[in-house]
Design a protein around this motif. Structure first.
Motif, PDB file in Angstrom:
ATOM      1  N   PRO A 220       0.814  -1.217   0.000  1.00  0.00           N
ATOM      2  CA  PRO A 220       0.000   0.000   0.000  1.00  0.00           C
ATOM      3  C   PRO A 220       0.845   1.265   0.000  1.00  0.00           C
ATOM      4  O   PRO A 220       0.385   2.322  -0.422  1.00  0.00           O
ATOM      5  N   PHE A 221       2.104   1.126   0.457  1.00  0.00           N
ATOM      6  CA  PHE A 221       2.998   2.276   0.439  1.00  0.00           C
ATOM      7  C   PHE A 221       3.964   2.100  -0.737  1.00  0.00           C
ATOM      8  O   PHE A 221       4.845   1.241  -0.697  1.00  0.00           O
ATOM      9  N   SER A 222       3.772   2.873  -1.768  1.00  0.00           N
ATOM     10  CA  SER A 222       4.677   2.764  -2.911  1.00  0.00           C
ATOM     11  C   SER A 222       6.079   3.210  -2.533  1.00  0.00           C
ATOM     12  O   SER A 222       7.061   2.782  -3.126  1.00  0.00           O
ATOM     13  N   SER A 223       6.176   4.076  -1.503  1.00  0.00           N
ATOM     14  CA  SER A 223       7.491   4.447  -0.956  1.00  0.00           C
ATOM     15  C   SER A 223       7.327   4.765   0.523  1.00  0.00           C
ATOM     16  O   SER A 223       6.307   5.324   0.939  1.00  0.00           O
ATOM     17  N   HIS A 224       8.319   4.371   1.298  1.00  0.00           N
ATOM     18  CA  HIS A 224       8.302   4.599   2.749  1.00  0.00           C
ATOM     19  C   HIS A 224       9.731   4.941   3.143  1.00  0.00           C
ATOM     20  O   HIS A 224      10.617   4.094   3.083  1.00  0.00           O
ATOM     21  N   LEU A 225       9.959   6.200   3.530  1.00  0.00           N
ATOM     22  CA  LEU A 225      11.313   6.670   3.786  1.00  0.00           C
ATOM     23  C   LEU A 225      11.443   7.155   5.220  1.00  0.00           C
ATOM     24  O   LEU A 225      10.526   7.768   5.780  1.00  0.00           O
ATOM     25  N   PHE A 226      12.618   6.905   5.794  1.00  0.00           N
ATOM     26  CA  PHE A 226      12.938   7.362   7.143  1.00  0.00           C
ATOM     27  C   PHE A 226      14.336   7.959   7.074  1.00  0.00           C
ATOM     28  O   PHE A 226      15.323   7.238   6.901  1.00  0.00           O
ATOM     29  N   THR A 227      14.435   9.274   7.175  1.00  0.00           N
ATOM     30  CA  THR A 227      15.725   9.955   7.020  1.00  0.00           C
ATOM     31  C   THR A 227      16.068  10.728   8.293  1.00  0.00           C
ATOM     32  O   THR A 227      15.188  11.243   8.985  1.00  0.00           O
ATOM     33  N   ILE A 228      17.378  10.809   8.555  1.00  0.00           N
ATOM     34  CA  ILE A 228      17.894  11.565   9.683  1.00  0.00           C
ATOM     35  C   ILE A 228      19.039  12.427   9.184  1.00  0.00           C
ATOM     36  O   ILE A 228      19.943  11.934   8.496  1.00  0.00           O
ATOM     37  N   GLU A 229      18.993  13.708   9.487  1.00  0.00           N
ATOM     38  CA  GLU A 229      20.030  14.643   9.060  1.00  0.00           C
ATOM     39  C   GLU A 229      20.667  15.277  10.292  1.00  0.00           C
ATOM     40  O   GLU A 229      19.953  15.642  11.234  1.00  0.00           O
ATOM     41  N   PRO A 230      21.995  15.410  10.315  1.00  0.00           N
ATOM     42  CA  PRO A 230      22.961  15.002   9.288  1.00  0.00           C
ATOM     43  C   PRO A 230      22.987  13.482   9.101  1.00  0.00           C
ATOM     44  O   PRO A 230      22.705  12.735  10.022  1.00  0.00           O
ATOM     45  N   GLN A 231      23.321  13.077   7.887  1.00  0.00           N
ATOM     46  CA  GLN A 231      23.296  11.656   7.561  1.00  0.00           C
ATOM     47  C   GLN A 231      24.504  10.911   8.127  1.00  0.00           C
ATOM     48  O   GLN A 231      24.420   9.718   8.366  1.00  0.00           O
ATOM     49  N   SER A 232      25.630  11.625   8.288  1.00  0.00           N
ATOM     50  CA  SER A 232      26.814  10.956   8.827  1.00  0.00           C
ATOM     51  C   SER A 232      26.820  11.118  10.347  1.00  0.00           C
ATOM     52  O   SER A 232      25.853  10.760  11.008  1.00  0.00           O
ATOM     53  N   ARG A 233      27.873  11.669  10.909  1.00  0.00           N
ATOM     54  CA  ARG A 233      27.966  11.772  12.363  1.00  0.00           C
ATOM     55  C   ARG A 233      27.299  13.044  12.855  1.00  0.00           C
ATOM     56  O   ARG A 233      27.411  14.105  12.242  1.00  0.00           O
ATOM     57  N   PHE A 235      26.951  15.795  15.915  1.00  0.00           N
ATOM     58  CA  PHE A 235      27.684  16.320  17.053  1.00  0.00           C
ATOM     59  C   PHE A 235      26.773  17.179  17.916  1.00  0.00           C
ATOM     60  O   PHE A 235      25.776  17.729  17.439  1.00  0.00           O
ATOM     61  N   GLU A 236      27.083  17.242  19.165  1.00  0.00           N
ATOM     62  CA  GLU A 236      26.298  18.041  20.101  1.00  0.00           C
ATOM     63  C   GLU A 236      26.228  19.489  19.618  1.00  0.00           C
ATOM     64  O   GLU A 236      27.242  20.104  19.290  1.00  0.00           O
ATOM     65  N   GLY A 237      24.984  20.020  19.533  1.00  0.00           N
ATOM     66  CA  GLY A 237      24.783  21.381  19.056  1.00  0.00           C
ATOM     67  C   GLY A 237      24.401  21.468  17.597  1.00  0.00           C
ATOM     68  O   GLY A 237      24.010  22.545  17.118  1.00  0.00           O
ATOM     69  N   ASP A 238      24.498  20.365  16.829  1.00  0.00           N
ATOM     70  CA  ASP A 238      24.109  20.380  15.413  1.00  0.00           C
ATOM     71  C   ASP A 238      22.592  20.528  15.266  1.00  0.00           C
ATOM     72  O   ASP A 238      21.820  20.174  16.164  1.00  0.00           O
ATOM     73  N   ASP A 239      22.156  21.054  14.111  1.00  0.00           N
ATOM     74  CA  ASP A 239      20.733  21.044  13.766  1.00  0.00           C
ATOM     75  C   ASP A 239      20.345  19.607  13.435  1.00  0.00           C
ATOM     76  O   ASP A 239      20.886  19.000  12.506  1.00  0.00           O
ATOM     77  N   LYS A 281      15.364  19.918  15.908  1.00  0.00           N
ATOM     78  CA  LYS A 281      15.871  20.400  17.187  1.00  0.00           C
ATOM     79  C   LYS A 281      17.389  20.475  17.151  1.00  0.00           C
ATOM     80  O   LYS A 281      18.025  20.031  16.194  1.00  0.00           O
ATOM     81  N   LYS A 282      17.955  21.054  18.222  1.00  0.00           N
ATOM     82  CA  LYS A 282      19.397  21.057  18.415  1.00  0.00           C
ATOM     83  C   LYS A 282      19.802  19.748  19.088  1.00  0.00           C
ATOM     84  O   LYS A 282      19.194  19.334  20.069  1.00  0.00           O
ATOM     85  N   ALA A 283      20.819  19.115  18.559  1.00  0.00           N
ATOM     86  CA  ALA A 283      21.232  17.808  19.075  1.00  0.00           C
ATOM     87  C   ALA A 283      21.889  17.946  20.430  1.00  0.00           C
ATOM     88  O   ALA A 283      22.696  18.853  20.657  1.00  0.00           O
ATOM     89  N   THR A 284      21.514  17.041  21.329  1.00  0.00           N
ATOM     90  CA  THR A 284      22.142  16.942  22.645  1.00  0.00           C
ATOM     91  C   THR A 284      22.534  15.485  22.884  1.00  0.00           C
ATOM     92  O   THR A 284      22.134  14.591  22.131  1.00  0.00           O
ATOM     93  N   ALA A 285      23.273  15.257  23.954  1.00  0.00           N
ATOM     94  CA  ALA A 285      23.696  13.888  24.272  1.00  0.00           C
ATOM     95  C   ALA A 285      22.502  12.994  24.544  1.00  0.00           C
ATOM     96  O   ALA A 285      22.531  11.791  24.266  1.00  0.00           O
ATOM     97  N   ASP A 286      21.386  13.572  25.066  1.00  0.00           N
ATOM     98  CA  ASP A 286      20.189  12.790  25.369  1.00  0.00           C
ATOM     99  C   ASP A 286      19.471  12.292  24.121  1.00  0.00           C
ATOM    100  O   ASP A 286      18.586  11.434  24.214  1.00  0.00           O
ATOM    101  N   ASP A 287      19.822  12.825  22.952  1.00  0.00           N
ATOM    102  CA  ASP A 287      19.168  12.390  21.713  1.00  0.00           C
ATOM    103  C   ASP A 287      19.732  11.065  21.200  1.00  0.00           C
ATOM    104  O   ASP A 287      19.207  10.509  20.231  1.00  0.00           O
ATOM    105  N   THR A 288      20.769  10.567  21.795  1.00  0.00           N
ATOM    106  CA  THR A 288      21.313   9.266  21.404  1.00  0.00           C
ATOM    107  C   THR A 288      20.295   8.172  21.717  1.00  0.00           C
ATOM    108  O   THR A 288      19.710   8.141  22.799  1.00  0.00           O
ATOM    109  N   GLY A 289      20.043   7.256  20.753  1.00  0.00           N
ATOM    110  CA  GLY A 289      19.095   6.166  20.986  1.00  0.00           C
ATOM    111  C   GLY A 289      18.580   5.575  19.690  1.00  0.00           C
ATOM    112  O   GLY A 289      19.022   5.939  18.589  1.00  0.00           O
ATOM    113  N   GLN A 290      17.609   4.640  19.823  1.00  0.00           N
ATOM    114  CA  GLN A 290      17.001   3.944  18.692  1.00  0.00           C
ATOM    115  C   GLN A 290      15.690   4.641  18.332  1.00  0.00           C
ATOM    116  O   GLN A 290      14.789   4.752  19.154  1.00  0.00           O
TER     117      GLN A 290
END
Length: 501
Positions: A220-233, A235-239, A281-290
């Motif tokens: 039913p979903f011709s496309s299903h995407l899950f993206t996270i930016e930045p795509q690589s590493r 760092f704390e304080g990044d958008d 949001k602004k990235a913080t250490a608490d954003d680490t997870g699944q």
């Protein structure tokens, strides 16, 4: 009206009543050719004969009905004739023709039946399967129709679905018709291949599988995407942006909305019934997870997962010395600990002495502290120490230096009271025991002398008198012999031999 006319009508009415009651079915019999058994593919002729008693000149229109099944389950043929015998032929018999056959004769308001049993040996016809619609999306329903046109009911139809080339039963139904339909829901995109079988209800043999039918099943979903930016590493304080999007199949015509949900672990972060769910949001250490993106349409659920790790630079490390009372003596165990409050792993810990140009120990650890141990310190280990902690948790390599600490290893071990306390206590206890024994011994000695003097057991002329004095301090003590000097001589008391070191 004249009496002649009345008599005529009376005779006419009586004649009619005589017609209705003067027709009788006397006997009915059904026969088959062959009589009791037949081969599959050969014809079977059923003949129904009837014996009728009727007044001369009366009409004899006889209805013949042929049924399969003792309960008149399936009508094979019907005919009307004036002949007292009628035949019906099954052109090509099948195994499902095995069973009871019934002939029903109707004449006026009278009915009579007769039955016979025929067994047909051979294979059951391979059925034919059709499916509608042939193009569906996951979660929709399809209708399967299995036909066995040349078989005779009652029949039992079984439907199968193939998974990895192996059939699994999805439906079964008995019927008094030559076909049956079955409706089911397509639950997975792999539900594409189907077939069916047929058998007579009273038979143990079953037909072979029908030719398999393959349908087209779309997600039913011709496309299903899950993206996270930045795509690589990250760092704390990044958008930090998490986006879950979906595009529906063109086959979906309903107004049912897609439900998008983003969760971190088991906690829901955001929910949307549009084609996009987004977090910024602004990235913080608490954003680490699944993180998980759930896309749900009707009963169809799709899940995509991504692991997010936010890199945190190391904090300034502290260098700590582990030694008793901060005093380091030659031969002591010396432990240096370089610790940070925060920082993403792995962390490189480097220990220096005197100069930053050369280090004497380095370790890479998934821990917030690094340790270096000198098992036995020496005067050469005296000096100024510091450490560094570093990781790659920023746009540039991050490195922090600790404070300096001075270590002075003394050549002579100081006297430490704690080492001698157990020995002193043990000697003190030994001394007290010896003192108690000595005092007790002297008291016993004086008591024995006085007892002997009272009994006149002391000899004169400076002769040494030996007296046996028996006194048991305890039930198990041995007898003691005491050397007692004469009254004219001199003597000294025995002393305790306990040596106190």
């Amino acid at each position: 009206m004249s009496k002649t006319t009345i008599l005529f009508f009376t005779q006419l009415l009586c004649g009619i009543g005589h017609f209705q009651t003067d027709v009788t079915i006397n006997k009915i019999q059904i026969e088959s050719d062959p009589e009791t058994s037949a081969q599959a593919g050969s014809p079977i002729t059923l003949t129904c004969s009837v014996s009728i008693v009727a007044a001369p000149g009366l009409p004899k229109n006889i209805s013949y009905l042929f049924y399969k099944g003792s309960q008149n389950n399936f009508l094979l043929n019907t005919s009307m004739t004036t002949e007292p015998k009628y035949s019906f032929t099954i052109q090509s018999a099948r195994a499902t023709h095995t069973g009871y056959y019934v002939c029903v004769v109707k004449l006026g308001n009278q009915t009579a039946t007769s039955e016979t049993y025929i067994e047909v040996t051979g294979q059951i016809q391979r059925p034919r399967l059709t499916i509608q619609p042939m193009k569906v999306i996951e979660g929709n329903e399809i209708e399967l129709r299995c036909d066995a046109a040349e078989e005779i009911p009652p029949l039992e139809f079984t439907f199968y679905k193939y998974k990895n080339g192996k059939p699994s039963l999805v439906g079964q139904r008995g019927t008094d018709a030559k076909f049956v339909t079955h409706t089911l829901k397509v639950t997975e995109t792999t539900d594409q291949v189907y077939s069916c079988k047929v058998k007579g209800k009273s038979l143990s043999t079953t037909s072979s599988y029908s030719e398999s039918v393959t349908i087209t099943v779309q997600d039913p979903f011709s496309s299903h995407l899950f993206t996270i930016e930045p795509q690589s590493r990250i760092f704390e304080g990044d958008d930090f942006v998490i986006r879950c999007t979906v595009q529906m199949s063109s086959l979906i015509l309903s107004d049912t909305k897609t439900e998008l949900t983003i969760t971190k672990g088991t906690t829901m972060i955001t929910k949307s019934i549009t084609d996009e769910a987004k977090i910024s949001k602004k990235a913080t250490a608490d954003d680490t997870g699944q993180y998980t993106c759930h896309a749900k349409w009707k009963e169809t659920l799709k899940i995509l997962e991504k692991q997010v790790t936010v890199a945190v630079p190391v904090s300034k490390p502290s260098l700590r010395l582990t030694a008793f009372n901060s005093i380091v003596a030659q031969g002591d165990r010396l432990q240096l600990t370089c610790a940070v409050v925060r920082g993403s792993w792995p962390i490189i810990y480097t220990f220096y002495k005197g100069t930053p140009e050369k280090y004497f120990h380095q370790s890479i650890l998934n821990a917030t502290a690094g340790v270096y141990i000198i098992p036995s310190a020496d005067t050469a280990d005296s000096g100024e120490y510091f450490c560094r902690a570093e990781n790659n948790a920023g746009v540039k390599h991050r490195c922090e230096r600790s404070q300096n600490i001075n270590i002075n290893v003394k050549g002579t071990k100081p006297i430490r009271l704690e080492y001698h306390v157990p020995r002193i206590l043990s000697l003190l206890v030994l001394f007290l025991i010896c003192r108690y024994v000595h005092v007790k011994y002297r008291k016993n000695k004086r008591r024995k002398i006085m007892t002997q003097q009272n009994q006149g057991s002391v000899k004169e002329n400076n002769v040494v008198v030996y007296s046996k004095v028996k006194e048991k301090a305890h039930p198990n003590e041995e007898e003691d012999y005491i050397n007692i000097p004469s009254s004219k001589g001199t003597g000294t008391d025995s002393e305790c031999d306990c040596e106190i070191n």
